[in-house]
Design a protein around this motif. Structure first.
Motif, PDB file in Angstrom:
ATOM      1  N   PRO A 197     193.371 -64.361  24.087  1.00  0.00           N
ATOM      2  CA  PRO A 197     193.210 -65.668  23.442  1.00  0.00           C
ATOM      3  C   PRO A 197     192.266 -66.573  24.228  1.00  0.00           C
ATOM      4  CG  PRO A 197     195.420 -65.419  24.358  1.00  0.00           C
ATOM      5  CD  PRO A 197     194.718 -64.124  24.558  1.00  0.00           C
ATOM      6  N   GLN A 198     191.550 -67.372  23.474  1.00  0.00           N
ATOM      7  CA  GLN A 198     190.643 -68.314  24.105  1.00  0.00           C
ATOM      8  C   GLN A 198     191.420 -69.559  24.507  1.00  0.00           C
ATOM      9  OE1 GLN A 198     187.559 -69.123  21.345  1.00  0.00           O
ATOM     10  NE2 GLN A 198     186.661 -67.091  21.497  1.00  0.00           N
ATOM     11  N   GLN A 199     190.934 -70.223  25.488  1.00  0.00           N
ATOM     12  CA  GLN A 199     191.566 -71.462  25.929  1.00  0.00           C
ATOM     13  C   GLN A 199     191.058 -72.616  25.085  1.00  0.00           C
ATOM     14  OE1 GLN A 199     190.765 -71.840  30.096  1.00  0.00           O
ATOM     15  NE2 GLN A 199     192.347 -70.370  30.664  1.00  0.00           N
ATOM     16  N   ALA A 200     191.944 -73.592  24.871  1.00  0.00           N
ATOM     17  CA  ALA A 200     191.543 -74.777  24.122  1.00  0.00           C
ATOM     18  C   ALA A 200     190.660 -75.648  25.000  1.00  0.00           C
ATOM     19  CB  ALA A 200     192.778 -75.547  23.689  1.00  0.00           C
ATOM     20  N   ARG A 201     189.642 -76.208  24.380  1.00  0.00           N
ATOM     21  CA  ARG A 201     188.758 -77.109  25.118  1.00  0.00           C
ATOM     22  C   ARG A 201     189.057 -78.521  24.661  1.00  0.00           C
ATOM     23  NH1 ARG A 201     183.706 -73.324  24.198  1.00  0.00           N
ATOM     24  NH2 ARG A 201     184.195 -71.821  25.804  1.00  0.00           N
ATOM     25  N   VAL A 202     189.853 -79.187  25.437  1.00  0.00           N
ATOM     26  CA  VAL A 202     190.250 -80.551  25.108  1.00  0.00           C
ATOM     27  C   VAL A 202     189.231 -81.498  25.713  1.00  0.00           C
ATOM     28  CG1 VAL A 202     192.063 -82.285  25.373  1.00  0.00           C
ATOM     29  CG2 VAL A 202     192.678 -79.883  25.099  1.00  0.00           C
ATOM     30  N   THR A 203     188.638 -82.309  24.839  1.00  0.00           N
ATOM     31  CA  THR A 203     187.627 -83.244  25.315  1.00  0.00           C
ATOM     32  C   THR A 203     188.139 -84.673  25.294  1.00  0.00           C
ATOM     33  OG1 THR A 203     186.703 -83.418  23.090  1.00  0.00           O
ATOM     34  CG2 THR A 203     185.733 -81.766  24.561  1.00  0.00           C
ATOM     35  N   SER A 204     189.276 -84.879  24.573  1.00  0.00           N
ATOM     36  CA  SER A 204     189.795 -86.236  24.464  1.00  0.00           C
ATOM     37  C   SER A 204     191.317 -86.219  24.530  1.00  0.00           C
ATOM     38  CB  SER A 204     189.334 -86.868  23.144  1.00  0.00           C
ATOM     39  OG  SER A 204     190.012 -88.082  22.937  1.00  0.00           O
ATOM     40  N   ILE A 205     191.859 -86.805  25.565  1.00  0.00           N
ATOM     41  CA  ILE A 205     193.306 -86.934  25.716  1.00  0.00           C
ATOM     42  C   ILE A 205     193.854 -87.840  24.605  1.00  0.00           C
ATOM     43  CG2 ILE A 205     195.130 -87.776  27.241  1.00  0.00           C
ATOM     44  CD1 ILE A 205     193.868 -85.237  28.231  1.00  0.00           C
ATOM     45  N   GLU A 206     193.068 -88.827  24.187  1.00  0.00           N
ATOM     46  CA  GLU A 206     193.499 -89.745  23.138  1.00  0.00           C
ATOM     47  C   GLU A 206     193.695 -88.994  21.817  1.00  0.00           C
ATOM     48  OE1 GLU A 206     190.340 -92.533  23.221  1.00  0.00           O
ATOM     49  OE2 GLU A 206     191.112 -93.563  24.996  1.00  0.00           O
ATOM     50  N   ALA A 207     192.846 -88.038  21.531  1.00  0.00           N
ATOM     51  CA  ALA A 207     192.986 -87.253  20.300  1.00  0.00           C
ATOM     52  C   ALA A 207     194.260 -86.415  20.334  1.00  0.00           C
ATOM     53  CB  ALA A 207     191.767 -86.361  20.100  1.00  0.00           C
ATOM     54  N   VAL A 208     194.581 -85.859  21.497  1.00  0.00           N
ATOM     55  CA  VAL A 208     195.814 -85.074  21.647  1.00  0.00           C
ATOM     56  C   VAL A 208     197.023 -85.986  21.470  1.00  0.00           C
ATOM     57  CG1 VAL A 208     197.202 -83.711  23.249  1.00  0.00           C
ATOM     58  CG2 VAL A 208     194.737 -83.332  23.099  1.00  0.00           C
ATOM     59  N   GLU A 209     197.001 -87.173  22.056  1.00  0.00           N
ATOM     60  CA  GLU A 209     198.110 -88.115  21.916  1.00  0.00           C
ATOM     61  C   GLU A 209     198.249 -88.570  20.464  1.00  0.00           C
ATOM     62  OE1 GLU A 209     197.660 -91.296  24.712  1.00  0.00           O
ATOM     63  OE2 GLU A 209     197.965 -89.980  26.433  1.00  0.00           O
ATOM     64  N   SER A 210     197.142 -88.805  19.796  1.00  0.00           N
ATOM     65  CA  SER A 210     197.172 -89.205  18.390  1.00  0.00           C
ATOM     66  C   SER A 210     197.766 -88.084  17.522  1.00  0.00           C
ATOM     67  CB  SER A 210     195.757 -89.542  17.917  1.00  0.00           C
ATOM     68  OG  SER A 210     195.751 -89.812  16.541  1.00  0.00           O
ATOM     69  N   PHE A 211     197.354 -86.857  17.807  1.00  0.00           N
ATOM     70  CA  PHE A 211     197.910 -85.715  17.071  1.00  0.00           C
ATOM     71  C   PHE A 211     199.407 -85.592  17.324  1.00  0.00           C
ATOM     72  CE2 PHE A 211     199.213 -81.238  17.129  1.00  0.00           C
ATOM     73  CZ  PHE A 211     199.025 -80.940  15.786  1.00  0.00           C
ATOM     74  N   ARG A 212     199.826 -85.754  18.574  1.00  0.00           N
ATOM     75  CA  ARG A 212     201.249 -85.669  18.927  1.00  0.00           C
ATOM     76  C   ARG A 212     202.039 -86.734  18.183  1.00  0.00           C
ATOM     77  NH1 ARG A 212     204.779 -88.289  21.711  1.00  0.00           N
ATOM     78  NH2 ARG A 212     206.504 -87.259  22.755  1.00  0.00           N
TER      79      ARG A 212
END
Length: 119
Positions: free
Chosen positions: A2-17
């Motif tokens: 599996p490929q690793q996720a490339r997170v470029t924005s912590i804010e986008a992850v928090e918004s998704f959560r």
């Protein structure tokens, strides 16, 4: 591999959560409502509907017996002839009893199959 996720924005992850948490809360409420409705329907099938049609079968059987007794009394009595209305009343009572027995049979069938259908 599996490929690793490339997170470029912590804010986008928090918004998704946050959106996911809201969705899960709404879904849980809907599932609770559906579960409550399943329980209410089960109780209706097992108690209310069955009791109603059992009483109705007894009542209609009693009416049929009365109509048959009236017809029999007319036949053995030499004072008057059997009327078509009396014969029709007996047939009508028989059909009504058959209908009630059919409905009771359906409710019993629903009761037997309810859990497997709900699953």
């Amino acid at each position: 591999m599996p490929q690793q996720a490339r997170v470029t924005s912590i804010e986008a992850v928090e918004s998704f959560r946050n959106a996911l948490v809201i969705y899960l809360e709404k879904a849980a409420r809907v599932l609770d409502e559906v579960s409550d409705e399943v329980v209410r329907t089960r109780l209706w099938v097992q108690n209310t509907a069955r009791d109603r049609w059992e009483r109705e079968v007894k009542r209609r059987a009693r009416i049929l017996q009365e109509k048959q007794n009236e017809l029999f009394g007319s036949r053995i009595s030499k004072l008057r002839e059997v009327t078509a209305a009396e014969q029709m009343a007996v047939m009508k009572a028989k059909r009504a009893l058959e209908e009630a027995e059919s409905k009771l049979s359906l409710v019993r069938n629903w009761d037997r199959q309810y859990d497997s259908r709900v699953e």
